[in-house]
Design a protein around this motif. Sequence first.
Motif, short mmCIF file in Angstrom:
data_model
loop_
_atom_site.label_atom_id
_atom_site.label_comp_id
_atom_site.label_asym_id
_atom_site.label_seq_id
_atom_site.Cartn_x
_atom_site.Cartn_y
_atom_site.Cartn_z
N LYS A 8 -3.37 9.04 8.33
CA LYS A 8 -4.37 9.94 7.81
C LYS A 8 -5.31 10.39 8.93
N GLU A 109 -6.60 5.02 7.96
CA GLU A 109 -5.68 4.64 6.89
C GLU A 109 -4.29 5.16 7.20
N GLU A 111 -0.75 5.79 4.91
CA GLU A 111 -0.19 5.87 3.56
C GLU A 111 1.33 5.81 3.64
N ARG A 113 4.85 6.44 1.40
CA ARG A 113 5.39 7.03 0.18
C ARG A 113 6.91 7.03 0.24
#
Length: 143
Positions: A8, A109, A111, A113
């Motif tokens: 991010k 951060e 992430e 997915r």
Amino acid sequence: MRVMVFVKATEDSEQGMTPSPELDQMFVDMGKFNEELVNAGVMVAGDGLKPSSFGKRVAFDGPSRTVIDGPFAETRELVAGYWLWEVKDMDEAVEWVKRCPNPMFGPSEIEIRPLYEMEDFADIIPPEAAAIHDGVGEKLAKS
């Protein structure tokens, strides 16, 4: 299982990079981590992205298309880099991310997915569409 791992963006990453000893060390640390991922057969692809001021968005509304120039407002919702990984499950992906050096100078951060696989659509995709997607996959595998 394939996963997309997003680094991010932060206010710092949106400002671009300025040479510094800290940045030099970050490149070394991240290079070593990427080397570990490749040696383990996990990393399929990955790269950093330029700040959103270099980017564009295309907004869709029916047949209408609107081009929006960056920079984009919500920095915490932007992506500064990515990896595509092949892992056995989400737990393995989390363990790799926990080993990652901090990709930013301050709080940051990452992430994770999972990607859809064609078998996820087996019950809903029409045969004609499945054949098209299979053909595209074969062509990509050859390139």
